[in-house]
Design a protein around this motif. Structure first.
Motif, PDB file in Angstrom:
ATOM      1  N   TYR A 102       0.775  -1.232  -0.217  1.00  0.00           N
ATOM      2  CA  TYR A 102      -0.129  -0.206   0.209  1.00  0.00           C
ATOM      3  C   TYR A 102       0.810   1.726   0.173  1.00  0.00           C
ATOM      4  CZ  TYR A 102      -3.419   3.863   1.203  1.00  0.00           C
ATOM      5  OH  TYR A 102      -3.668   4.845   1.739  1.00  0.00           O
ATOM      6  N   PRO A 103       2.176   1.584   1.005  1.00  0.00           N
ATOM      7  CA  PRO A 103       2.876   2.942   1.056  1.00  0.00           C
ATOM      8  C   PRO A 103       3.359   2.597  -0.129  1.00  0.00           C
ATOM      9  CG  PRO A 103       3.535   1.366   2.853  1.00  0.00           C
ATOM     10  CD  PRO A 103       2.090   0.776   2.101  1.00  0.00           C
ATOM     11  N   ILE A 104       3.929   1.578  -0.632  1.00  0.00           N
ATOM     12  CA  ILE A 104       5.362   1.818  -1.410  1.00  0.00           C
ATOM     13  C   ILE A 104       4.385   1.823  -2.898  1.00  0.00           C
ATOM     14  CG2 ILE A 104       7.056   0.279  -2.994  1.00  0.00           C
ATOM     15  CD1 ILE A 104       7.004  -1.058  -0.238  1.00  0.00           C
ATOM     16  N   TYR A 105       3.054   1.170  -3.689  1.00  0.00           N
ATOM     17  CA  TYR A 105       2.876   1.843  -4.207  1.00  0.00           C
ATOM     18  C   TYR A 105       1.204   2.046  -4.918  1.00  0.00           C
ATOM     19  CZ  TYR A 105       0.990   0.039  -9.225  1.00  0.00           C
ATOM     20  OH  TYR A 105       0.811  -0.231 -10.290  1.00  0.00           O
ATOM     21  N   PHE A 106       0.439   1.616  -4.205  1.00  0.00           N
ATOM     22  CA  PHE A 106      -0.844   2.531  -4.404  1.00  0.00           C
ATOM     23  C   PHE A 106      -1.260   3.191  -3.733  1.00  0.00           C
ATOM     24  CE2 PHE A 106      -1.440  -2.199  -4.434  1.00  0.00           C
ATOM     25  CZ  PHE A 106      -2.427  -2.399  -4.977  1.00  0.00           C
ATOM     26  N   ARG A 107      -0.584   4.322  -2.633  1.00  0.00           N
ATOM     27  CA  ARG A 107      -0.863   5.509  -2.065  1.00  0.00           C
ATOM     28  C   ARG A 107      -0.102   6.516  -3.026  1.00  0.00           C
ATOM     29  NH1 ARG A 107       2.221   8.626   1.075  1.00  0.00           N
ATOM     30  NH2 ARG A 107       1.082  10.307   2.810  1.00  0.00           N
ATOM     31  N   PRO A 108       0.974   6.336  -3.839  1.00  0.00           N
ATOM     32  CA  PRO A 108       1.421   7.303  -4.435  1.00  0.00           C
ATOM     33  C   PRO A 108       0.450   7.517  -5.936  1.00  0.00           C
ATOM     34  CG  PRO A 108       3.431   5.932  -4.161  1.00  0.00           C
ATOM     35  CD  PRO A 108       2.236   5.086  -3.326  1.00  0.00           C
ATOM     36  N   LEU A 109      -0.174   6.344  -6.279  1.00  0.00           N
ATOM     37  CA  LEU A 109      -0.906   6.243  -7.430  1.00  0.00           C
ATOM     38  C   LEU A 109      -2.345   7.306  -6.724  1.00  0.00           C
ATOM     39  CD1 LEU A 109      -1.030   3.347  -8.711  1.00  0.00           C
ATOM     40  CD2 LEU A 109       0.320   4.380  -9.827  1.00  0.00           C
ATOM     41  N   MET A 110      -2.973   6.947  -5.796  1.00  0.00           N
ATOM     42  CA  MET A 110      -3.622   7.945  -5.083  1.00  0.00           C
ATOM     43  C   MET A 110      -3.652   9.262  -4.706  1.00  0.00           C
ATOM     44  SD  MET A 110      -5.592   5.067  -3.317  1.00  0.00           S
ATOM     45  CE  MET A 110      -4.776   5.356  -2.007  1.00  0.00           C
ATOM     46  N   GLN A 111      -2.893   9.768  -4.914  1.00  0.00           N
ATOM     47  CA  GLN A 111      -2.662  10.806  -4.480  1.00  0.00           C
ATOM     48  C   GLN A 111      -1.273  11.577  -5.441  1.00  0.00           C
ATOM     49  OE1 GLN A 111      -0.718  10.974  -0.552  1.00  0.00           O
ATOM     50  NE2 GLN A 111      -3.181  10.304   0.112  1.00  0.00           N
ATOM     51  N   LEU A 112      -1.114  11.993  -6.481  1.00  0.00           N
ATOM     52  CA  LEU A 112      -0.447  12.023  -7.111  1.00  0.00           C
ATOM     53  C   LEU A 112       0.451  13.425  -6.845  1.00  0.00           C
ATOM     54  CD1 LEU A 112      -1.893  10.855 -10.643  1.00  0.00           C
ATOM     55  CD2 LEU A 112       0.199  10.414 -10.220  1.00  0.00           C
ATOM     56  N   GLU A 113      -0.109  14.481  -6.564  1.00  0.00           N
ATOM     57  CA  GLU A 113       0.269  15.552  -6.999  1.00  0.00           C
ATOM     58  C   GLU A 113       1.227  15.738  -5.401  1.00  0.00           C
ATOM     59  OE1 GLU A 113      -0.272  18.052  -8.244  1.00  0.00           O
ATOM     60  OE2 GLU A 113      -1.376  16.899 -10.271  1.00  0.00           O
ATOM     61  N   GLU A 114       1.242  15.297  -4.452  1.00  0.00           N
ATOM     62  CA  GLU A 114       1.678  15.416  -3.295  1.00  0.00           C
ATOM     63  C   GLU A 114       2.823  14.830  -3.426  1.00  0.00           C
ATOM     64  OE1 GLU A 114       1.216  12.671   1.526  1.00  0.00           O
ATOM     65  OE2 GLU A 114      -0.078  13.612   0.476  1.00  0.00           O
ATOM     66  N   TYR A 115       2.711  13.374  -3.988  1.00  0.00           N
ATOM     67  CA  TYR A 115       3.613  12.129  -4.449  1.00  0.00           C
ATOM     68  C   TYR A 115       4.505  13.419  -5.828  1.00  0.00           C
ATOM     69  CZ  TYR A 115       6.870   9.016  -6.538  1.00  0.00           C
ATOM     70  OH  TYR A 115       7.422   8.144  -6.796  1.00  0.00           O
ATOM     71  N   LYS A 116       4.387  13.693  -6.692  1.00  0.00           N
ATOM     72  CA  LYS A 116       4.939  15.186  -7.165  1.00  0.00           C
ATOM     73  C   LYS A 116       5.968  15.694  -6.616  1.00  0.00           C
ATOM     74  CE  LYS A 116       2.409  14.501 -11.570  1.00  0.00           C
ATOM     75  NZ  LYS A 116       1.729  14.745 -12.791  1.00  0.00           N
ATOM     76  N   LYS A 117       5.002  16.797  -5.778  1.00  0.00           N
ATOM     77  CA  LYS A 117       6.082  17.377  -4.930  1.00  0.00           C
ATOM     78  C   LYS A 117       7.050  17.170  -3.576  1.00  0.00           C
ATOM     79  CE  LYS A 117       1.581  20.141  -3.775  1.00  0.00           C
ATOM     80  NZ  LYS A 117       0.876  20.611  -3.214  1.00  0.00           N
ATOM     81  N   GLU A 118       6.783  15.260  -3.434  1.00  0.00           N
ATOM     82  CA  GLU A 118       7.920  14.811  -2.744  1.00  0.00           C
ATOM     83  C   GLU A 118       9.210  14.688  -3.239  1.00  0.00           C
ATOM     84  OE1 GLU A 118       6.054  11.312  -0.581  1.00  0.00           O
ATOM     85  OE2 GLU A 118       5.228  12.582   0.280  1.00  0.00           O
ATOM     86  N   GLN A 119       9.213  14.057  -4.611  1.00  0.00           N
ATOM     87  CA  GLN A 119       9.859  14.188  -5.456  1.00  0.00           C
ATOM     88  C   GLN A 119      10.862  15.327  -6.408  1.00  0.00           C
ATOM     89  OE1 GLN A 119      10.829  10.710  -6.301  1.00  0.00           O
ATOM     90  NE2 GLN A 119      10.248  10.487  -4.544  1.00  0.00           N
ATOM     91  N   ALA A 120      10.070  15.818  -6.415  1.00  0.00           N
ATOM     92  CA  ALA A 120      10.845  17.426  -6.836  1.00  0.00           C
ATOM     93  C   ALA A 120      11.862  17.862  -5.345  1.00  0.00           C
ATOM     94  CB  ALA A 120      10.179  18.955  -6.772  1.00  0.00           C
ATOM     95  N   ILE A 121      10.843  17.734  -4.425  1.00  0.00           N
ATOM     96  CA  ILE A 121      12.616  17.735  -2.666  1.00  0.00           C
ATOM     97  C   ILE A 121      12.685  17.223  -3.308  1.00  0.00           C
ATOM     98  CG2 ILE A 121      12.598  18.050  -0.836  1.00  0.00           C
ATOM     99  CD1 ILE A 121       9.480  18.941  -0.630  1.00  0.00           C
ATOM    100  N   ASN A 122      13.046  15.655  -3.450  1.00  0.00           N
ATOM    101  CA  ASN A 122      14.271  14.931  -3.381  1.00  0.00           C
ATOM    102  C   ASN A 122      14.823  14.967  -4.465  1.00  0.00           C
ATOM    103  OD1 ASN A 122      12.908  13.661  -0.546  1.00  0.00           O
ATOM    104  ND2 ASN A 122      12.036  11.679  -2.245  1.00  0.00           N
ATOM    105  N   ARG A 123      14.784  15.097  -5.811  1.00  0.00           N
ATOM    106  CA  ARG A 123      15.607  15.546  -6.638  1.00  0.00           C
ATOM    107  C   ARG A 123      15.864  16.966  -6.781  1.00  0.00           C
ATOM    108  NH1 ARG A 123      11.591  11.807 -10.569  1.00  0.00           N
ATOM    109  NH2 ARG A 123      11.937   9.842  -9.529  1.00  0.00           N
TER     110      ARG A 123
END
Length: 67
Positions: free
Chosen positions: A23-44
């Motif tokens: 769930y936290p590895i695969y499904f959560r990022p797919l359900m909350q795309l905007e939050e995931y993209k923000k986290e990836q922008a910070i990480n990268r």
């Protein structure tokens, strides 16, 4: 407890454990795309793709972008 019921409970527990791990590895990022993209922008931030990517391989792309 019958042998079949115990086997079903063990198998069901194993499947539940796998689902809880995915769930936290695969499904959560797919359900909350905007939050995931923000986290990836910070990480990268500050990473130059060409410096990290081995020669001859495709440069990173947005996994949620249009294909």
């Amino acid at each position: 407890m019958s042998r079949n019921l115990r086997t079903a409970l063990i198998f069901g527990g194993f499947i539940s454990l796998i689902g809880a791990a995915f769930y936290p590895i695969y499904f959560r990022p797919l359900m909350q795309l905007e939050e995931y993209k923000k986290e990836q922008a910070i990480n990268r931030a500050g990473i130059v793709q060409e410096d990290v990517q081995p020669p001859g391989l495709k440069v990173w792309s947005d996994p949620f972008g249009q294909k």
